[in-house]
Design an enzyme around this catalytic site. Structure first.
Site, short mmCIF file in Angstrom:
data_model
loop_
_atom_site.label_atom_id
_atom_site.label_comp_id
_atom_site.label_asym_id
_atom_site.label_seq_id
_atom_site.Cartn_x
_atom_site.Cartn_y
_atom_site.Cartn_z
N GLU A 154 -56.45 -1.00 31.51
CA GLU A 154 -57.01 -0.18 32.60
C GLU A 154 -57.42 1.20 32.11
OE1 GLU A 154 -54.38 -0.04 36.01
OE2 GLU A 154 -53.78 -2.14 35.77
N ASP A 177 -58.74 4.69 31.37
CA ASP A 177 -59.66 5.75 31.78
C ASP A 177 -59.12 7.07 31.25
OD1 ASP A 177 -57.67 6.18 33.75
OD2 ASP A 177 -58.91 5.33 35.35
N GLU A 182 -46.05 -3.36 36.63
CA GLU A 182 -45.34 -2.12 36.98
C GLU A 182 -43.93 -2.36 37.54
OE1 GLU A 182 -48.08 -0.02 39.53
OE2 GLU A 182 -49.66 -0.05 38.02
N ASN A 222 -47.74 -6.09 32.59
CA ASN A 222 -48.66 -4.95 32.54
C ASN A 222 -47.98 -3.71 33.11
OD1 ASN A 222 -51.44 -3.96 32.15
ND2 ASN A 222 -51.60 -3.92 34.38
N HIS A 242 -54.04 4.89 31.46
CA HIS A 242 -54.66 5.91 32.32
C HIS A 242 -54.30 7.27 31.73
CE1 HIS A 242 -55.89 3.07 35.38
NE2 HIS A 242 -54.67 2.54 35.38
O1 9MR Z 1 -58.29 1.04 41.32
C1 9MR Z 1 -57.46 0.51 42.32
C2 9MR Z 1 -57.74 1.21 43.64
O2 9MR Z 1 -59.04 0.88 44.10
C3 9MR Z 1 -56.70 0.82 44.66
O3 9MR Z 1 -56.89 1.59 45.83
C4 9MR Z 1 -55.31 1.07 44.09
C5 9MR Z 1 -54.22 0.72 45.06
O4 9MR Z 1 -53.00 1.10 44.50
O5 9MR Z 1 -55.14 0.30 42.91
C6 9MR Z 1 -56.01 0.72 41.90
O6 9MR Z 1 -55.76 0.00 40.71
C7 9MR Z 1 -54.46 0.14 40.15
C8 9MR Z 1 -54.11 -1.16 39.46
O7 9MR Z 1 -54.22 -2.22 40.37
C9 9MR Z 1 -52.72 -1.10 38.86
N1 9MR Z 1 -52.56 0.03 37.99
C10 9MR Z 1 -52.98 1.32 38.53
C11 9MR Z 1 -54.41 1.23 39.07
C12 9MR Z 1 -54.88 2.60 39.55
O8 9MR Z 1 -54.10 3.01 40.63
#
Ligand code: 9MR
Length: 341
Positions: free
Chosen positions: A246, A248, A137, A180, A216
């Protein structure tokens, strides 16, 4: 008489036969404490990714100290059950340790911190993690400031991205190294910026192997899948591997039966698209069950984004994925699954 076998959660053999790294984001605590979850995961997935357990903040609560207990437990679970592991994430603006954000560093010190972190984590699991999100990101949607403000950009400067890949390649020369991001799945300003970034890195000889598309999605505003396919192809044409990292597909709650069918169609169509793209051999869903998804906590009023419901019962979405796997083009070669690295 020769109808489809009953739909159940056992997608793992289908995915493996299709030569696909197919799996879920998970974490050590749920795997340790929830037997039903564990059993479902093991018949469903051949690959896992750590949702949080390999991130810098969770791993390093104090300066100079790493707590690998959760990460080690997840790696042991994977090894015990023949699961492949995707690594997430080494260099990101989020979930950084508080101690890191609290201090001032010179560019040299920040580079050394980044290098040490990459070597510590990748080095510990060298040879056990086939694919790593090295930088996550780093790009925004803003036309004039394409690189996102972050600790790394602010302290090191834009070269932090190339440096991260170089350090990662030194730390584990056999791991596939990925950039990513989200919102860069279709053909748009952000995916153009990602394309330009990774093209330039390749041209400079930076050891980058692939691009991860997070995926997402909102079922009510679905992606244009032709644009996704075109985007995958232009990245593949650079000689890069691809991964859905990732996925969903969130629904506005309460979800109707029609919503669940739309979700199933999207799950099927995205996976079918991936299976037609030889450069994309990895398809990860961001969680297993609606009981544990990040979505409701982040998008108010939304949820139901995963293939299993909160009671671990398969949803139409799961059947959508299953249908795509059953229709997968045959794996080339002499009857064995195609190599999955
Ligand atoms: O699913 C993850 C969540 O449990 C955490 O609280 C969050 C913190 O920002 O990160 C989520 O995973 C993220 C991933 O690491 C990067 N891309 C976006 C995902 C969803 O926010």
């Amino acid at each position: 008489m020769f109808g489809e076998p009953p739909a159940g959660p056992a997608l793992r053999p289908l995915a493996t036969a299709a030569g696909l790294n197919f799996g879920v984001a998970t974490n050590a605590d749920v795997v340790r404490t929830d037997a039903a979850y564990r059993e479902t995961l093991l018949v469903y997935a051949n690959t896992i990714v750590a949702e949080n357990d390999l991130k810098f903040g969770p791993l390093s609560p104090r300066l100079g100290h790493y707590d690998f207990r959760r990460a080690d437990a997840l790696m042991a679970f994977a090894a015990d059950h023949g699961l492949k592991v995707r690594g997430h994430v080494l260099v990101w603006h989020h979930q950084l340790p508080d101690w890191l954000k609290a201090a001032d560093y010179t560019p040299e010190q920040a580079r050394e911190l980044m290098r040490a972190h990459i070597f510590t984590v990748m080095g510990r699991y060298r040879g056990q993690i086939f694919q790593w999100d090295v930088v996550n990101e780093a790009i925004t949607n803003a036309p004039r400031t394409p690189l996102r403000q972050s600790f790394w950009l602010d302290t090191i400067g834009p070269e932090y991205i190339a440096l991260a890949f170089r350090y990662a390649h030194e730390a584990d020369p056999n791991a596939k190294l990925f950039y990513n991001d989200y919102g860069a799945e279709e053909l748009n300003r952000k995916s153009d910026a990602v394309y330009k970034l990774v093209r330039d890195l390749k041209q400079q000889g930076v050891p980058i192997n692939g691009v991860g598309l997070q995926c997402h999605f909102d079922v009510a505003a679905p992606p244009n899948l032709e644009a996704v396919a075109a985007n995958l192809q232009r990245l593949a044409d650079l000689g890069l591997e691809l991964a859905v990292t990732e996925f969903d597909a969130r629904l506005h709650l309460p979800a109707s039966a029609a919503d669940l069918e739309k979700q199933a169609a999207l799950e099927h169509d995205l996976l079918a698209l991936v299976l037609r793209q030889p450069a994309c051999r990895t398809f990860m869903v961001w969680g297993l069950t609606d009981a544990r998804s990040w979505v409701p906590g982040f998008y108010r009023g939304y949820g139901d984004a995963l293939p299993f419901d909160a009671m671990l019962a398969p949803k139409p979405a799961l059947y959508g994925l299953q249908r795509a796997l059953r229709q997968a083009p045959p794996v080339s070669g002499s009857g064995s699954a195609r190599p999955m690295r």
